[in-house]
Every structure is written in structure tokens, then in C-alpha cells.
Design a protein around this motif. Structure first.
Motif, PDB file in Angstrom:
ATOM      1  N   ILE A  45      -3.040   8.412  -1.879  1.00 52.87           N
ATOM      2  CA  ILE A  45      -2.275   7.939  -3.032  1.00 52.87           C
ATOM      3  C   ILE A  45      -0.854   8.485  -2.947  1.00 52.87           C
ATOM      4  O   ILE A  45      -0.644   9.680  -2.734  1.00 52.87           O
ATOM      5  N   ASP A  46       0.105   7.597  -3.121  1.00 51.04           N
ATOM      6  CA  ASP A  46       1.518   7.958  -3.048  1.00 51.04           C
ATOM      7  C   ASP A  46       2.211   7.453  -4.311  1.00 51.04           C
ATOM      8  O   ASP A  46       2.483   6.262  -4.446  1.00 51.04           O
ATOM      9  N   GLU A  47       2.496   8.377  -5.259  1.00 52.62           N
ATOM     10  CA  GLU A  47       3.106   7.969  -6.525  1.00 52.62           C
ATOM     11  C   GLU A  47       4.524   7.447  -6.327  1.00 52.62           C
ATOM     12  O   GLU A  47       4.969   6.553  -7.042  1.00 52.62           O
ATOM     13  N   GLU A  48       5.253   8.009  -5.352  1.00 51.02           N
ATOM     14  CA  GLU A  48       6.638   7.581  -5.138  1.00 51.02           C
ATOM     15  C   GLU A  48       6.716   6.116  -4.726  1.00 51.02           C
ATOM     16  O   GLU A  48       7.626   5.385  -5.129  1.00 51.02           O
ATOM     17  N   LEU A  49       5.744   5.663  -3.924  1.00 50.52           N
ATOM     18  CA  LEU A  49       5.700   4.257  -3.525  1.00 50.52           C
ATOM     19  C   LEU A  49       4.781   3.433  -4.419  1.00 50.52           C
ATOM     20  O   LEU A  49       4.651   2.218  -4.214  1.00 50.52           O
ATOM     21  N   GLY A  50       4.132   4.084  -5.379  1.00 53.83           N
ATOM     22  CA  GLY A  50       3.233   3.363  -6.271  1.00 53.83           C
ATOM     23  C   GLY A  50       2.077   2.731  -5.528  1.00 53.83           C
ATOM     24  O   GLY A  50       1.660   1.606  -5.841  1.00 53.83           O
ATOM     25  N   ALA A  51       1.542   3.435  -4.541  1.00 50.88           N
ATOM     26  CA  ALA A  51       0.588   2.799  -3.637  1.00 50.88           C
ATOM     27  C   ALA A  51      -0.646   3.660  -3.408  1.00 50.88           C
ATOM     28  O   ALA A  51      -0.609   4.883  -3.496  1.00 50.88           O
ATOM     29  N   VAL A  52      -1.732   2.969  -3.103  1.00 48.08           N
ATOM     30  CA  VAL A  52      -2.974   3.624  -2.707  1.00 48.08           C
ATOM     31  C   VAL A  52      -3.548   2.847  -1.531  1.00 48.08           C
ATOM     32  O   VAL A  52      -3.465   1.611  -1.491  1.00 48.08           O
ATOM     33  N   ASP A  53      -4.073   3.558  -0.562  1.00 45.09           N
ATOM     34  CA  ASP A  53      -4.904   2.910   0.447  1.00 45.09           C
ATOM     35  C   ASP A  53      -6.323   3.411   0.274  1.00 45.09           C
ATOM     36  O   ASP A  53      -6.552   4.613   0.070  1.00 45.09           O
ATOM     37  N   ILE A  54      -7.270   2.479   0.367  1.00 42.68           N
ATOM     38  CA  ILE A  54      -8.684   2.813   0.204  1.00 42.68           C
ATOM     39  C   ILE A  54      -9.429   2.371   1.455  1.00 42.68           C
ATOM     40  O   ILE A  54      -9.605   1.177   1.708  1.00 42.68           O
ATOM     41  N   PHE A  55      -9.838   3.336   2.272  1.00 40.47           N
ATOM     42  CA  PHE A  55     -10.778   3.049   3.346  1.00 40.47           C
ATOM     43  C   PHE A  55     -12.137   2.835   2.691  1.00 40.47           C
ATOM     44  O   PHE A  55     -12.529   3.573   1.779  1.00 40.47           O
TER      45      PHE A  55
ATOM     46  N   VAL B 295       1.245  -0.778  -6.625  1.00 44.10           N
ATOM     47  CA  VAL B 295       1.161  -0.928  -8.077  1.00 44.10           C
ATOM     48  C   VAL B 295       2.544  -0.677  -8.671  1.00 44.10           C
ATOM     49  O   VAL B 295       3.185   0.330  -8.371  1.00 44.10           O
ATOM     50  N   GLU B 296       2.996  -1.593  -9.516  1.00 41.84           N
ATOM     51  CA  GLU B 296       4.287  -1.460 -10.194  1.00 41.84           C
ATOM     52  C   GLU B 296       4.082  -1.583 -11.696  1.00 41.84           C
ATOM     53  O   GLU B 296       3.593  -2.604 -12.176  1.00 41.84           O
ATOM     54  N   GLU B 297       4.418  -0.512 -12.418  1.00 44.68           N
ATOM     55  CA  GLU B 297       4.251  -0.462 -13.877  1.00 44.68           C
ATOM     56  C   GLU B 297       2.843  -0.876 -14.293  1.00 44.68           C
ATOM     57  O   GLU B 297       2.643  -1.666 -15.209  1.00 44.68           O
ATOM     58  N   GLY B 298       1.870  -0.312 -13.585  1.00 44.68           N
ATOM     59  CA  GLY B 298       0.467  -0.512 -13.931  1.00 44.68           C
ATOM     60  C   GLY B 298      -0.154  -1.785 -13.410  1.00 44.68           C
ATOM     61  O   GLY B 298      -1.356  -2.000 -13.582  1.00 44.68           O
ATOM     62  N   LYS B 299       0.622  -2.646 -12.746  1.00 48.77           N
ATOM     63  CA  LYS B 299       0.128  -3.931 -12.271  1.00 48.77           C
ATOM     64  C   LYS B 299       0.187  -3.994 -10.743  1.00 48.77           C
ATOM     65  O   LYS B 299       1.134  -3.519 -10.123  1.00 48.77           O
ATOM     66  N   ILE B 300      -0.805  -4.629 -10.151  1.00 49.37           N
ATOM     67  CA  ILE B 300      -0.854  -4.765  -8.693  1.00 49.37           C
ATOM     68  C   ILE B 300       0.166  -5.819  -8.241  1.00 49.37           C
ATOM     69  O   ILE B 300       0.172  -6.948  -8.733  1.00 49.37           O
ATOM     70  N   ARG B 301       1.016  -5.418  -7.308  1.00 48.22           N
ATOM     71  CA  ARG B 301       2.046  -6.314  -6.787  1.00 48.22           C
ATOM     72  C   ARG B 301       1.692  -6.836  -5.397  1.00 48.22           C
ATOM     73  O   ARG B 301       1.899  -8.007  -5.096  1.00 48.22           O
ATOM     74  N   TYR B 302       1.194  -5.964  -4.518  1.00 47.88           N
ATOM     75  CA  TYR B 302       0.842  -6.365  -3.159  1.00 47.88           C
ATOM     76  C   TYR B 302      -0.531  -5.794  -2.788  1.00 47.88           C
ATOM     77  O   TYR B 302      -0.898  -4.692  -3.213  1.00 47.88           O
ATOM     78  N   ILE B 303      -1.249  -6.556  -1.959  1.00 45.20           N
ATOM     79  CA  ILE B 303      -2.515  -6.098  -1.386  1.00 45.20           C
ATOM     80  C   ILE B 303      -2.520  -6.469   0.091  1.00 45.20           C
ATOM     81  O   ILE B 303      -2.231  -7.617   0.447  1.00 45.20           O
ATOM     82  N   HIS B 304      -2.827  -5.494   0.954  1.00 47.29           N
ATOM     83  CA  HIS B 304      -3.051  -5.761   2.374  1.00 47.29           C
ATOM     84  C   HIS B 304      -4.487  -5.372   2.694  1.00 47.29           C
ATOM     85  O   HIS B 304      -4.907  -4.254   2.381  1.00 47.29           O
ATOM     86  N   GLU B 305      -5.198  -6.254   3.332  1.00 46.87           N
ATOM     87  CA  GLU B 305      -6.582  -5.946   3.697  1.00 46.87           C
ATOM     88  C   GLU B 305      -6.803  -6.192   5.180  1.00 46.87           C
ATOM     89  O   GLU B 305      -6.409  -7.230   5.716  1.00 46.87           O
ATOM     90  N   VAL B 306      -7.422  -5.224   5.852  1.00 45.75           N
ATOM     91  CA  VAL B 306      -7.881  -5.408   7.230  1.00 45.75           C
ATOM     92  C   VAL B 306      -9.366  -5.080   7.273  1.00 45.75           C
ATOM     93  O   VAL B 306      -9.822  -4.117   6.652  1.00 45.75           O
ATOM     94  N   THR B 307     -10.118  -5.906   7.996  1.00 51.30           N
ATOM     95  CA  THR B 307     -11.573  -5.755   8.032  1.00 51.30           C
ATOM     96  C   THR B 307     -12.075  -6.040   9.435  1.00 51.30           C
ATOM     97  O   THR B 307     -11.674  -7.024  10.068  1.00 51.30           O
ATOM     98  N   VAL B 308     -12.958  -5.185   9.910  1.00 49.59           N
ATOM     99  CA  VAL B 308     -13.498  -5.272  11.267  1.00 49.59           C
ATOM    100  C   VAL B 308     -14.738  -6.165  11.277  1.00 49.59           C
ATOM    101  O   VAL B 308     -15.551  -6.129  10.345  1.00 49.59           O
ATOM    102  N   CYS B 309     -14.888  -6.958  12.322  1.00 52.66           N
ATOM    103  CA  CYS B 309     -16.094  -7.772  12.519  1.00 52.66           C
ATOM    104  C   CYS B 309     -16.850  -7.294  13.757  1.00 52.66           C
ATOM    105  O   CYS B 309     -16.231  -6.880  14.748  1.00 52.66           O
TER     106      CYS B 309
END
Length: 273
Positions: free
Chosen positions: A218-228, A252-266
Motif C-alpha cells: 500500500i502506497d498512500e502517496e500514490l493512492g495505490a494498493v497491489d494485491i497478490f 484510488v483517488e478521493e476514496g474512488k477507484i480510478r485505475y485497475i491493472h490485472e495480470v493472471t497466470v494460466c
């Protein structure tokens, strides 16, 4: 005696706090980019005795992994989590001879040594993989630092990320999606339409999905979280309860999700779908 003990405790606390400053974590991610670009893990400040290295949730020898390959990196973005002494880096290698999109989480100890490196490494045949599309869209996004007055708390950022994953098990959960919101899954992007139409809203899955094994940066300065996490259902060659390695990077910007990146292995090409 009490005074001396207090001084000792204060000095110890100072060492702990100093161990995970943002600048030290930024140094670690810069070293990681150099190491991956050159294929030289030795450029990293690695813990010698207890290093844990894994790719796609499989422990392996660091000298045999993707980190030992020189990779042409076209774009990268990192999160720095001083509270957990952790970092996250997303690498897009679209022009590399073997294209990759790599998500890497690292943990450091009190001596500023990296004790854990775990990567979700995606390439051709993984879910929706398209490194060229990934590069095109991620370069256009704005992930500027958020002013201190507008920063969300760690709890708010984490809660938004958890809500997004939790909705797959319960479609009634209210996810704090912003307008606009752009979702990048492999090379597929929801953000190319008009700004008022951009959406990250997901359709309900036919069966509720429980997304487990969550690990956060979690990075508050960038308003971001990555979840493995482990993503169930997707791999058709396995029972629906079987989970494949996945990672969700969320801004996350002002409590709202702005961008999502997802990568998934098959396990099989395109997860058999």
C-alpha cells in the motif's frame, strides 16, 4: 536505570523507523529495475541467509528465474510501503524478444536487505496477455503523487481493493468505483471510450468466487494498493476451486477507484477458454 532504558528503547525505535524510509525503498526498486534489465540479481541488496524467491507462487532458485534474464523494460511503475517495509513494481516488456508483464513484490528487513521476492510473471498464453496493449494504455494513465491534503488513509485504499475482489464472491457488495474508471486486463482496456462512459464495473460470475491468499503493498502517496492473490475458477483444466496466481494493482483517488491493472497466470493457453 529507567532513564537509560528509555534512551535504549528510543534509539531502537529510531533504527526501526529509519530502516524503511521511502527513499530506501525507492533505492530498492531502482536496484530491482537495474537487476532485471541486466539479468543480474546480484545488483540487489539481498539477504544472504534467508532469501525467499518465487515466481507464480512456486519457490525457485533466483539464478534460474526470470530475474536472471536480461529483459528490455519499456515501462515500469513502483509502490513503496514504509509501514510494511515492502515494495511493488510493475514491469512492461513489450519490445523484449520474449514479451512479459511482471508484477513483483519485495519485503525488506531492518538491515535494508531484501528477504522476499515474489513475482507474477505473465507472457504469451496467460489470461488476456498482450504486452503491446498493456504498454500503450499504461503509458497514458496519470499516477501522479497525491497531495497530502487529498490522500486517502491506508484503510480506505486497502478497503477499496478488497471490495473490488470481494464483489466476485458477493455481487451485492458496493465497490467504490470512480467515474471515470479504467481497467487494464492483459492488453484489454475499458478506458478508451468517452470519459463519462469509462467503467470498471464487473458482471456477476456464474458462481461466487472466493479470492484468497491476499498479500498487500500500500502506497498512500500514490493512492495505490497491489494485491497478490489466488484467482479461482478461471483455469478450465482444474476444478473451480483451484486458484491461479494473480495480481491486482489499484489506484484510488478521493476514496474512488480510478485505475485497475490485472495480470493472471494460466496453466494452459488462455486458461482453456
Amino acid at each position: 536505570m529507567r532513564y537509560e532504558s528509555l534512551l535504549f528503547l528510543c534509539a531502537g525505535a529510531s533504527r526501526v523507523l529509519a530502516a524503511c524510509t521511502r527513499s530506501l525503498l525507492e533505492d530498492a526498486t531502482s536496484a530491482y529495475i537495474r537487476a532485471q534489465s541486466s539479468g543480474q540479481p546480484s545488483l540487489l541488496p539481498l539477504a544472504s541467509s534467508n532469501l525467499s524467491y518465487s515466481e507464480n507462487d512456486t519457490p525457485m532458485d533466483i539464478s534460474k528465474g526470470v530475474l536472471s534474464q536480461a529483459v528490455t523494460i519499456d515501462f515500469n511503475r513502483s509502490l513503496h510501503d514504509a509501514a510494511q517495509c515492502a515494495t511493488f513494481t510493475e514491469i512492461t516488456a513489450a519490445t523484449n524478444k520474449h514479451p512479459y508483464v511482471i508484477h513483483t513484490r519485495m519485503l525488506l528487513d531492518s538491515d535494508n536487505k531484501i528477504t522476499t521476492i515474489e513475482s507474477v510473471v505473465t507472457d504469451d498464453g496467460d489470461w488476456a496477455f498482450n504486452a503491446t496493449g498493456q504498454l500503450q494504455w499504461t503509458k497514458q494513465e496519470k499516477w501522479d503523487p497525491i497531495s497530502e491534503a487529498k490522500r486517502d488513509s491506508r484503510a480506505v485504499i486497502k478497503g477499496a481493493g478488497d471490495a473490488y475482489l470481494d464483489q466476485w464472491g458477493n455481487s451485492s457488495i458496493q465497490v467504490p468505483l470512480g467515474t471515470p474508471c479504467a481497467r487494464l486486463e492483459g492488453g484489454s482496456y475499458t478506458g478508451q471510450r468517452s470519459p463519462t462512459a469509462n467503467t470498471c464495473k464487473m458482471p456477476a460470475f456464474p458462481n461466487p468466487l472466493k479470492v484468497g491468499n491476499r498479500r498487500y503493498v500500500i502506497d498512500e502517496e500514490l493512492g495505490a494498493v497491489d494485491i497478490f492473490n489466488g484467482f479461482p475458477f478461471l483455469e478450465k483444466s482444474k476444478p473451480a476451486s483451484y486458484s491461479v496466481p494473480s495480481s491486482n494493482l489499484i489506484r484510488v483517488e478521493e476514496g474512488k477507484i480510478r485505475y485497475i491493472h490485472e495480470v493472471t497466470v494460466c496453466l494452459t493457453p488462455h486458461c482453456g477458454r
